[in-house]
Scaffold this motif. Structure first.
Motif, short mmCIF file in Angstrom:
data_model
loop_
_atom_site.label_atom_id
_atom_site.label_comp_id
_atom_site.label_asym_id
_atom_site.label_seq_id
_atom_site.Cartn_x
_atom_site.Cartn_y
_atom_site.Cartn_z
N MET A 14 0.92 -1.21 -0.12
CA MET A 14 -0.12 -0.01 0.05
C MET A 14 0.89 1.29 0.03
O MET A 14 1.97 1.28 0.73
N SER A 15 0.70 2.12 -0.76
CA SER A 15 1.48 3.39 -0.92
C SER A 15 1.27 4.34 0.28
O SER A 15 0.07 4.29 0.91
N LEU A 16 2.02 5.19 0.50
CA LEU A 16 1.84 6.18 1.46
C LEU A 16 0.45 7.14 1.30
O LEU A 16 -0.34 7.45 2.14
N VAL A 17 0.25 7.46 -0.07
CA VAL A 17 -0.85 8.16 -0.22
C VAL A 17 -2.14 7.38 0.06
O VAL A 17 -3.01 8.13 0.68
N THR A 18 -2.34 6.18 -0.25
CA THR A 18 -3.43 5.20 -0.31
C THR A 18 -3.59 5.07 1.22
O THR A 18 -4.59 5.21 1.80
N ALA A 19 -2.52 4.96 2.04
CA ALA A 19 -2.65 4.86 3.68
C ALA A 19 -3.36 6.17 3.99
O ALA A 19 -4.07 5.86 5.20
N LEU A 20 -2.72 7.29 3.62
CA LEU A 20 -3.34 8.77 4.15
C LEU A 20 -4.71 8.57 3.93
O LEU A 20 -5.45 8.93 4.73
N VAL A 21 -5.26 8.21 2.49
CA VAL A 21 -6.84 8.23 2.29
C VAL A 21 -7.51 7.48 3.13
O VAL A 21 -8.48 7.96 3.72
N TYR A 22 -6.83 6.32 3.70
CA TYR A 22 -7.90 5.47 4.57
C TYR A 22 -7.84 5.85 6.05
O TYR A 22 -8.59 5.48 6.43
N GLN B 118 -5.57 15.04 6.34
CA GLN B 118 -6.10 15.91 5.05
C GLN B 118 -5.11 17.08 4.98
O GLN B 118 -4.76 17.09 3.43
N GLU B 119 -4.26 17.49 5.61
CA GLU B 119 -3.32 18.47 5.35
C GLU B 119 -1.94 17.74 4.56
O GLU B 119 -1.53 18.42 3.84
N ALA B 120 -1.55 16.47 4.89
CA ALA B 120 -0.51 15.83 4.17
C ALA B 120 -1.18 15.43 2.73
O ALA B 120 -0.29 15.58 2.00
#
Length: 158
Positions: A1-9, A21-23
């Protein structure tokens, strides 16, 4: 899982949600907490420039490329007066770079396994396993030789 996908979840996290959200904003992504996102989301090219409307539902195993926009076709109308209700992206759908999905009224559904080509502008619902491209987007084919999500019966594509 990419960092962006992890952040989305993790954007709905009770304590870290705002920071997440800011990241995401640093990556150029806007994914409101109200969006419903199924398991297996894939975001390519860090999703740079991707914007999802709060009334968006992404199914399982959806693939998003950079620059995808899902939103309303009537942004000049106040949200509470808009006839748009929701955009639903089915399981296994692929939205290529720069694709736009804009809903004017009701619920717009991107069918399970559908591919929306690069820079296409989709303004109406699609069926399962279809390929759409152009401005405005038109059906240009069907996906063949690829197993679709189990929610799409094989006879539906025949």
């Amino acid at each position: 899982m990419s960092l962006v996908t992890a952040l989305v979840y993790r954007r709905r996290h009770r304590l870290l949600g705002r920071l997440v959200q800011e990241a995401l904003a640093l990556y150029g992504m806007e994914v409101p907490a109200a969006c419903e996102i199924g398991p297996g989301l894939t975001v390519f090219h860090r999703g740079f420039g991707t914007v999802l409307h709060p009334y968006t539902t992404l199914g399982a195993d959806v693939t998003l490329y950079n620059g995808v926009t899902i939103g309303r076709a009537d942004p000049w109308v106040p949200q509470e007066l808009s006839a748009m209700r929701r955009v639903v992206v089915g399981d296994g759908a692929v939205l290529c770079a720069g694709a736009k999905v804009v809903c004017k009224e009701g619920v717009l559904t991107v069918g399970a396994g559908t591919v929306l080509g690069a820079n296409a502008v989709l303004t109406r619902s699609t069926g399962p396993g279809e390929i759409w491209a152009g401005v405005p987007a038109r059906k240009v084919g069907m996906r063949e030789g690829r197993r679709l999500p189990p929610t799409v019966p094989a006879q539906a594509l025949a």
